[in-house]
Design an enzyme around this catalytic site. Structure first.
Site, PDB file in Angstrom:
ATOM      1  CE  LYS A   1      -4.185  -1.796   0.196  1.00 25.80           C
ATOM      2  NZ  LYS A   1      -5.227  -1.517  -0.821  1.00 25.80           N
TER       3      LYS A   1
ATOM      4  CE  LYS B   1     -10.309  -4.485  -4.240  1.00 33.13           C
ATOM      5  NZ  LYS B   1      -9.968  -3.257  -3.470  1.00 33.13           N
TER       6      LYS B   1
END
Length: 333
Positions: free
Chosen positions: A156, A252
């Protein structure tokens, strides 16, 4: 699909799962995973689905619960997945109900999910990325060293300082494959500055470098590392907008609004020449289980949500290191 009972009922509840430590991305940090669970009961048989309301997409726990409750009467009257696609918009609420209906169909028929979904064969284990939360260079280096045996790490990132972060991770996990996720935190200048260096560090994917809605700036930008669309890719209706900007789409279930639309998006994206990544929100094994179905045969898998939790469901998905096994019937499917 199984025959629909006249006594079918839909219920919804909220649950909270504590996270081990703190999970940080460019937009903020969290210490708990807040999820919503939909259950569809038919003659004593229950199907379950879990979703994660996401504020980035204008969702809230209360709003998602209300959306699910709004289709309770229709589910009781026999609504199935196809009708659900038009009854609720893409998003978390539809995902929970859609996955509950898939689970219920498996349990009513006694068939595994791959047969109910008309897939080619039994589900196989998949290899998931393991996410390194956004942190200081030193802390991400330490996290990489602790995870250096994992074959695929997802970092991240946030913008300034990211080159130092990736270098530190590469030094401490020299054999791992690396993908990075900016979560809309970069500018075009960041992308131009980091692209060649990241290629030299063997980064295989840069996920969502620019904010969705501002990513037309990617047209004409040459980057030696493939770019992946996450926040810019929701359902089939957003696919055409990604051409010429991205090479990979991250699918997703909470964005597509369930497995039904996700499987169709996957097929259309492959036909359009995109590589596929299957991702997840931070949630329990109940939310990941349908993702294992979607992840069959794809290039990149990121279904590590339960690995961040202080506790998971029982039974949960079986993880052996980086390998995720198909769900037990008692969990889902």
């Amino acid at each position: 699909m199984a025959a629909v009972s006249a006594k079918r009922t839909l219920t919804v509840r909220r649950e909270v799962f504590p996270i081990q430590g703190t999970f940080r991305i460019s937009r903020g940090a969290k210490t708990e995973a807040h999820v919503v669970v939909a259950e569809v009961e038919d003659g004593g048989v229950v199907g379950r689905g879990e979703c994660v309301p996401y504020a980035r997409y204008g969702e809230s726990i209360d709003g998602v619960v209300e959306q699910i409750e709004s289709v309770a009467a229709a589910i009781g009257a026999g609504m199935e997945q196809e009708e659900l696609l038009s009854a609720l918009p893409p998003g978390a609420a539809r995902n929970a109900v859609d996955c509950a209906l898939w689970d219920l169909a498996c349990k009513l028929t006694g068939q595994p999910i791959w047969e109910v979904a008309d897939l080619d064969g039994p589900l196989e284990p998949v290899v998931t990325a393991y996410t390194l939360s956004l942190d200081t260079v030193e802390n991400m280096a330490a996290a990489a060293k602790a995870s250096s045996r994992r074959p695929l790490l997802k970092l991240k990132l946030t913008g300034d300082g990211d080159l130092e972060r990736v270098r530190a991770v590469r030094e401490n996990a020299p054999d791992a494959r690396l993908i990075v996720d900016a979560n809309e935190g970069w500018t075009v200048e960041h992308l131009k500055r980091f692209g060649d260096a990241f290629a030299g560090l063997k980064v295989e994917l840069i996920e969502q470098p620019l904010p969705a809605g501002q990513d037309d700036a990617l047209f004409g930008v040459e980057c030696p590392v493939p770019l992946g669309a996450d926040e810019s890719c929701h359902d089939r209706g957003t696919l055409d907008e990604l051409r010429g900007k991205y090479q990979v789409v991250n699918i997703k279930l909470d964005k597509t609004g369930g497995l039904t639309e996700a499987l169709r998006l996957k097929a259309d994206a492959e036909d359009a020449g995109f590589r596929i990544m299957v991702g997840c929100m931070l949630a329990s094994s109940l939310a990941m289980a349908p993702g294992v179905v979607l992840a069959q045969g794809v290039d990149l898998v990121d279904l590590d949500g339960p690995l961040w939790l202080a506790r998971d469901r029982v039974p949960g998905l079986k993880y052996e290191g980086e390998t995720v096994f198909p769900p037990e019937v008692a969990l889902w499917g």
